[in-house]
Design an enzyme around this catalytic site. Structure first.
Site, PDB file in Angstrom:
ATOM      1  N   CYS A  49       8.856  77.678 -74.858  1.00 21.12           N
ATOM      2  CA  CYS A  49       7.669  77.825 -75.707  1.00 21.12           C
ATOM      3  C   CYS A  49       6.776  76.582 -75.606  1.00 21.12           C
ATOM      4  O   CYS A  49       5.553  76.692 -75.523  1.00 21.12           O
ATOM      5  CB  CYS A  49       8.078  78.060 -77.151  1.00 21.12           C
ATOM      6  SG  CYS A  49       9.185  79.467 -77.390  1.00 21.12           S
ATOM      7  N   SER A  50       7.390  75.415 -75.602  1.00 20.15           N
ATOM      8  CA  SER A  50       6.650  74.154 -75.574  1.00 20.15           C
ATOM      9  C   SER A  50       6.205  73.745 -74.176  1.00 20.15           C
ATOM     10  O   SER A  50       5.158  73.121 -74.020  1.00 20.15           O
ATOM     11  CB  SER A  50       7.498  73.029 -76.168  1.00 20.15           C
ATOM     12  OG  SER A  50       7.641  73.213 -77.555  1.00 20.15           O
TER      13      SER A  50
END
Length: 159
Positions: A49-50
């Site tokens: 996600c990051s």
């Protein structure tokens, strides 16, 4: 039942950090009357996600909005404080960082999964979608753990 193209989003309350602090927002207010690119992630600050999902939308914000999208919304089963901090840490700018604290919206869409084994509890599968006045026009839903079809570039190609 899992949400599909042609469905209208269910009514739900989500949360977003504003100048006034954590603020409840209805899905009708958030998605009604506009074209929105919505993408969901299993968790803020988690590796894929990051490193890939959020940065892809940050990098492509101008291209997506140039294709007629009014807003880009990032959603996760997190609290609004975490979502705001994550957005700030990744220079999310105009992307609305929205929290589904109790996963009620995620469950209503039928896209939840149990990540208790990793200490995360109930989370959202990764997806992206194009909404027009709250109606799903395009849906890119990943298998649990996948990152093949919900990226910003795929969504951009569908606009």
């Amino acid at each position: 039942m899992t949400i599909k193209v042609g469905d209208k989003l269910p009514n739900a309350e989500l949360m977003m950090m504003t100048e006034k602090g954590p603020t409840k927002m209805s899905t009708a207010d958030l998605f009604g009357g506009k074209k929105v690119a919505l993408f969901a992630v299993p968790g803020a600050y988690t590796p894929t996600c990051s490193a890939k999902h959020l940065p892809g939308f940050v990098d492509n914000t101008a291209k997506i909005t140039a294709k007629g999208v009014d807003e880009i919304v990032c959603l996760s089963v997190n609290d609004p404080f975490v979502m705001a901090a994550w957005g700030k840490d990744h220079s999310a700018g105009s992307i609305k960082m929205v929290a589904d604290p109790d996963a009620s919206f995620t469950k209503a869409l039928g896209v939840e999964f149990d990540a208790s084994g990793a200490g995360l509890g109930v989370r959202s599968r990764r997806y992206s979608m194009i909404l027009d006045d709250g109606v799903v026009k395009q849906l890119n839903l990943e298998e649990t753990g996948g990152f093949e079809v919900s990226d910003a570039e795929t969504l951009l190609g569908q606009l």
